[in-house]
Scaffold this motif. Structure first.
Motif, PDB file in Angstrom:
ATOM      1  N   TYR A  39       0.837  -1.215   0.000  1.00 38.98           N
ATOM      2  CA  TYR A  39       0.000   0.000   0.000  1.00 38.98           C
ATOM      3  C   TYR A  39       0.867   1.258   0.000  1.00 38.98           C
ATOM      4  N   ARG A  42       2.644   1.662  -3.356  1.00 38.97           N
ATOM      5  CA  ARG A  42       1.693   2.037  -4.414  1.00 38.97           C
ATOM      6  C   ARG A  42       1.338   3.513  -4.337  1.00 38.97           C
ATOM      7  N   GLU A  43       1.200   4.017  -3.105  1.00 37.01           N
ATOM      8  CA  GLU A  43       0.851   5.427  -2.897  1.00 37.01           C
ATOM      9  C   GLU A  43       2.071   6.344  -2.912  1.00 37.01           C
ATOM     10  N   SER A 147      -5.918   0.809   6.063  1.00 34.98           N
ATOM     11  CA  SER A 147      -5.760   0.737   4.602  1.00 34.98           C
ATOM     12  C   SER A 147      -5.806  -0.699   4.095  1.00 34.98           C
ATOM     13  N   ILE A 148      -5.512  -1.660   4.966  1.00 31.84           N
ATOM     14  CA  ILE A 148      -5.548  -3.063   4.538  1.00 31.84           C
ATOM     15  C   ILE A 148      -6.709  -3.816   5.203  1.00 31.84           C
TER      16      ILE A 148
END
Length: 210
Positions: A39, A42-43, A147-148
């Motif tokens: 995450y 990716r961000e 976020s996950i």
């Protein structure tokens, strides 16, 4: 100023921690660590990836983690394989090893961050001469775990501190090693911190043949 419990207006006032889960926060699993890293990559959150990896590897309390300076982690132009600091809470030294993932993410972050050896690794957004606050660090941890798909009530900054030692304990059952890694003065503190209970003890006993 606080509100007295004897004030009439306090009768129906909600407790500040109402609804919060009290007690030890859960450590992350290996799969959850990979998911958070994915995450953050990716961000393109370079700082947060370095902070996350360092939190996992160092196993430091949040007050010590946010106060780390560049000189604590670097020797010349290289990231140290091992680092040592004096804990604020206990005044005792503690050492930690930085794995490849942590060293790589720190290199990427410090290349962007710049700064002198005496600068904080993670500066405050409001004042770059100060370090990231423990409250902001806690907010970031909440963001990472949600976020996950994890529940923020179940996890916190202590999850970062507990994750690696929980894995080590599960693999080895070595409480003395956990005590040293966490910088606890007594092994009983390590036992309480890990939440070792009678089931853990019996399980270890059953795995040991004489």
């Amino acid at each position: 100023m606080g509100m007295s419990q004897f004030d009439p207006s306090a009768e129906h006032r909600r407790a500040w921690n109402e609804g919060a889960k009290i007690g030890p926060k859960r450590p992350l699993t290996q799969k959850q660590i990979w998911a958070i890293r994915f995450y953050l990559d990716r961000e393109q959150r370079v700082r947060d990836r370095a902070l996350f990896d360092l939190a996992i590897d160092s196993k430091l309390r949040r007050c010590d983690l946010v106060e780390l300076k560049i000189s604590d982690l670097m020797a010349g132009t290289e990231i140290r394989n091992r680092a040592s600091i004096t804990q604020r809470k206990t005044g005792r030294p503690v050492q930690f090893k930085l794995a490849v993932d942590a060293r790589n993410s720190l290199i990427a972050w410090l290349a962007r961050r710049g700064g002198s050896p005496n600068a904080y690794v993670f500066p405050s957004r409001e004042d770059r001469t100060k370090h990231l606050s423990t409250r902001q660090y806690a907010r970031l941890v909440d963001e990472w775990v949600t976020s996950i798909g994890l529940q923020r009530q179940e996890y916190g900054t202590h999850s970062m501190r507990r994750t690696k030692v929980a894995m080590i304990y599960k693999a080895t059952g070595n409480l003395r090693a956990i005590q040293i890694l966490l910088g606890h003065s007594k092994i009983e503190n390590a036992v309480r911190y890990l939440g070792v209970d009678i089931e853990d003890a019996l399980s270890l006993s059953e795995q040991t043949e004489i």
